[in-house]
Design an enzyme around this catalytic site. Sequence first.
Site, PDB file in Angstrom:
ATOM      1  N   CYS A 131      74.868  -0.231  40.595  1.00 53.61           N
ATOM      2  CA  CYS A 131      73.396  -0.498  40.595  1.00 53.61           C
ATOM      3  C   CYS A 131      73.361  -1.633  39.517  1.00 53.61           C
ATOM      4  CB  CYS A 131      72.434   0.591  40.098  1.00 53.61           C
ATOM      5  SG  CYS A 131      72.735   0.567  38.361  1.00 53.61           S
ATOM      6  N   ARG A 188      78.191   2.737  38.658  1.00 55.66           N
ATOM      7  CA  ARG A 188      77.787   4.069  38.008  1.00 55.66           C
ATOM      8  C   ARG A 188      78.667   5.428  38.679  1.00 55.66           C
ATOM      9  NH1 ARG A 188      72.144   3.034  36.173  1.00 55.66           N
ATOM     10  NH2 ARG A 188      72.142   5.197  35.638  1.00 55.66           N
ATOM     11  N   PRO A 189      79.634   5.388  38.213  1.00 56.33           N
ATOM     12  CA  PRO A 189      80.453   6.569  38.681  1.00 56.33           C
ATOM     13  C   PRO A 189      79.920   7.961  38.479  1.00 56.33           C
ATOM     14  CG  PRO A 189      81.373   5.730  36.500  1.00 56.33           C
ATOM     15  CD  PRO A 189      80.250   4.726  36.807  1.00 56.33           C
ATOM     16  N   ILE A 190      80.524   8.832  39.274  1.00 56.72           N
ATOM     17  CA  ILE A 190      79.804  10.371  39.282  1.00 56.72           C
ATOM     18  C   ILE A 190      81.069  11.092  38.998  1.00 56.72           C
ATOM     19  CG2 ILE A 190      77.726   9.840  40.238  1.00 56.72           C
ATOM     20  CD1 ILE A 190      78.966  11.220  42.916  1.00 56.72           C
ATOM     21  N   ARG A 193      59.049   1.247  38.867  1.00 56.38           N
ATOM     22  CA  ARG A 193      59.993   2.702  38.620  1.00 56.38           C
ATOM     23  C   ARG A 193      59.758   3.314  37.675  1.00 56.38           C
ATOM     24  NH1 ARG A 193      65.614   1.269  38.417  1.00 56.38           N
ATOM     25  NH2 ARG A 193      65.633   3.792  38.030  1.00 56.38           N
ATOM     26  N   LYS A 222      59.696   9.893  32.949  1.00 51.10           N
ATOM     27  CA  LYS A 222      60.180   9.691  34.124  1.00 51.10           C
ATOM     28  C   LYS A 222      61.852  10.597  34.012  1.00 51.10           C
ATOM     29  CE  LYS A 222      62.991   6.261  35.035  1.00 51.10           C
ATOM     30  NZ  LYS A 222      64.309   6.140  35.424  1.00 51.10           N
ATOM     31  N   ASN A 223      62.427  10.399  32.981  1.00 47.80           N
ATOM     32  CA  ASN A 223      63.701  10.911  33.131  1.00 47.80           C
ATOM     33  C   ASN A 223      63.852  12.294  32.742  1.00 47.80           C
ATOM     34  OD1 ASN A 223      64.784   8.606  33.541  1.00 47.80           O
ATOM     35  ND2 ASN A 223      65.743   8.046  31.721  1.00 47.80           N
ATOM     36  N   ASP A 228      68.346   2.373  26.932  1.00 49.05           N
ATOM     37  CA  ASP A 228      67.194   2.069  27.560  1.00 49.05           C
ATOM     38  C   ASP A 228      66.165   1.369  26.697  1.00 49.05           C
ATOM     39  OD1 ASP A 228      68.040   3.386  29.854  1.00 49.05           O
ATOM     40  OD2 ASP A 228      66.856   5.195  29.586  1.00 49.05           O
TER      41      ASP A 228
HETATM   42  C1  UD1 Z   1      70.424   8.353  32.292  1.00 48.90           C
HETATM   43  C2  UD1 Z   1      69.346   7.973  32.367  1.00 48.90           C
HETATM   44  C3  UD1 Z   1      69.291   6.408  32.120  1.00 48.90           C
HETATM   45  C4  UD1 Z   1      69.863   6.230  30.807  1.00 48.90           C
HETATM   46  C5  UD1 Z   1      71.198   6.882  30.742  1.00 48.90           C
HETATM   47  C6  UD1 Z   1      72.039   6.967  29.558  1.00 48.90           C
HETATM   48  C7  UD1 Z   1      67.922   9.237  33.946  1.00 48.90           C
HETATM   49  C8  UD1 Z   1      67.491   9.648  35.317  1.00 48.90           C
HETATM   50  N1  UD1 Z   1      68.539   8.083  33.518  1.00 48.90           N
HETATM   51  O1  UD1 Z   1      71.424   8.030  33.416  1.00 48.90           O
HETATM   52  O2  UD1 Z   1      68.094   5.754  31.996  1.00 48.90           O
HETATM   53  O3  UD1 Z   1      70.157   4.814  30.645  1.00 48.90           O
HETATM   54  O4  UD1 Z   1      71.182   8.311  31.107  1.00 48.90           O
HETATM   55  O5  UD1 Z   1      71.017   7.231  28.659  1.00 48.90           O
HETATM   56  O6  UD1 Z   1      67.851  10.324  33.166  1.00 48.90           O
HETATM   57  N2  UD1 Z   1      79.666   8.087  33.313  1.00 48.90           N
HETATM   58  C9  UD1 Z   1      80.974   7.877  34.166  1.00 48.90           C
HETATM   59  N3  UD1 Z   1      81.110   9.002  34.867  1.00 48.90           N
HETATM   60  C10 UD1 Z   1      80.081  10.144  35.220  1.00 48.90           C
HETATM   61  C11 UD1 Z   1      78.808   9.754  34.923  1.00 48.90           C
HETATM   62  C12 UD1 Z   1      78.609   8.667  33.861  1.00 48.90           C
HETATM   63  O7  UD1 Z   1      81.722   7.241  33.664  1.00 48.90           O
HETATM   64  O8  UD1 Z   1      80.307  10.818  36.099  1.00 48.90           O
HETATM   65  C13 UD1 Z   1      79.364   6.801  32.543  1.00 48.90           C
HETATM   66  C14 UD1 Z   1      78.173   5.744  32.974  1.00 48.90           C
HETATM   67  O9  UD1 Z   1      79.117   4.634  34.108  1.00 48.90           O
HETATM   68  C15 UD1 Z   1      77.917   4.920  31.831  1.00 48.90           C
HETATM   69  C16 UD1 Z   1      77.624   6.197  31.043  1.00 48.90           C
HETATM   70  O10 UD1 Z   1      78.778   7.207  31.335  1.00 48.90           O
HETATM   71  O11 UD1 Z   1      78.504   3.949  31.453  1.00 48.90           O
HETATM   72  C17 UD1 Z   1      76.364   6.800  30.691  1.00 48.90           C
HETATM   73  O12 UD1 Z   1      75.901   7.477  32.156  1.00 48.90           O
HETATM   74  P1  UD1 Z   1      75.046   8.758  31.998  1.00 48.90           P
HETATM   75  O13 UD1 Z   1      74.634   9.255  30.598  1.00 48.90           O
HETATM   76  O14 UD1 Z   1      75.626   9.585  33.017  1.00 48.90           O
HETATM   77  O15 UD1 Z   1      73.583   8.243  32.439  1.00 48.90           O
HETATM   78  P2  UD1 Z   1      72.736   8.592  33.875  1.00 48.90           P
HETATM   79  O16 UD1 Z   1      72.772  10.075  33.756  1.00 48.90           O
HETATM   80  O17 UD1 Z   1      73.204   7.758  34.974  1.00 48.90           O
END
Ligand code: UD1
Length: 417
Positions: A116, A121-123, A398, A22-23, A306
């Site tokens: 979530c 889940r910050p970006i 999912r 999926k990812n 995960d």
């Molecule tokens: C992806 C995976 C998810 C997996 C995760 C970590 C997909 C669709 N999802 O999620 O299944 O659990 O990687 O391996 O591929 N963070 C920030 N700021 C940001 C982005 C992230 O602080 O802009 C933090 C998040 O809150 C979290 C950590 O970084 O604590 C990891 O997030 P990230 O690696 O970005 O995970 P996802 O890409 O959301």
Amino acid sequence: MQKLVIQGGRRLEGEIAVQGAKNSALPIAAAALLCDGESRLENCPKLSDVYAACRILTNLGCRCEMQENTVTVDAHGMHASEIPEQFMCEMRSSIIFLGAVLGRMGKCTLGYPGGCELGPRPINLHLQALQRMGVKIHEENGILHCTTPNGLHGARIHLQFPSVGATENILLAAVTAKGETTISNAAREPEIVDLAGYLRTCGACICGEGTGTIVVQGVKSLKGCTYRIMPDRIVAATWLAAAAATDGEICLRQVKSSDMASILDVFEEMNCRISAADNRIYLHAGKPLKAVRLMKTMPYPGFPTDAQAIMMAALCRACGTTLVEETIFENRFRHVDALVKMGADIQVAGRVAAIHGVRSLHGAAVEATDLRGGAAMLVAGLSASGETVIHDVFHIDRGYDSPEQVLQSIGAEIIRT
Ligand code: UD1
């Protein structure tokens, strides 16, 4: 509402072909909109999240069809650059479309993804990186309006944390940006390597994926291709955990064992016998299963967050005490209450959980809390005596393609009602 009903305690034994990841499928489906011509993505799992990605592509004006396990995307008719809020709510990883839509259309409007079930889940890392590449961002009422007045250009980007999603978004924006982009402290997950593999097959110029530094030379255009999505290493871990928890024996086909080293190490420490070839993994459950000293989640190549809940379920009956430390997400022990309801002895303090092995689990009615938490309940229910009913199965759907059929094929007594 659908539920899964399990009569637990059956020894699982047999062979499973593991579904596509999926990812990996989600970012690659987003990447397909950057291409001229059609992309055929093979080995796509049939999952609600993949259907959601198809709906986003269709809404943007792309043609997107799924037949069996092949998704076909043609971005010829793409006319829109807005991802409506309903899609952002439906699937948080819709944020992965941002880099791709910016690359294709030079602008993108999308809802701000909220928190979530795993916590906030910050970006910020995605947005800071894109700003360095020439993106102007204006936020109004939770909607992000992103534009590129002077086009996208390459940049040197250092990620404070190796975020998977941020690395993917930067890659997607960089492949057709002007000039060179360097990402340092990039995520090294196998799904990043798969995305880069697809983009390179389409004509992108990328090197260093799978290491902490990725370098991209922007190209003028990309051309669609046929590509096979990699196997899902977390689903593979789930079937291994189910076999381990039921004193079973399993052979997985269509896996990539080298992507799963940290997970296989834990099974071995649990006293399971593992033999792995390149695309096969065989597991024979340990008798007895043993606790592991510390299972700490880390970015790849560390132990994946995960797989944490799933392994926890298998460790509930292991002799001794296992400590689990969750370092990636704040709120990733929500499955513990359900495991305790089934007889597990687990104490949580902040980001650490202590699992004291018990002799047996018993069935119970539980609610899937999130995708992997739901999968943990599946593993626990299979090893428990009596009946387990898992409600809110949509969480599990999912990420798992027909889990009840897969498990029935190796001897589980499980039905969906
Ligand atoms: C992806 C995976 C998810 C997996 C995760 C970590 C997909 C669709 N999802 O999620 O299944 O659990 O990687 O391996 O591929 N963070 C920030 N700021 C940001 C982005 C992230 O602080 O802009 C933090 C998040 O809150 C979290 C950590 O970084 O604590 C990891 O997030 P990230 O690696 O970005 O995970 P996802 O890409 O959301």
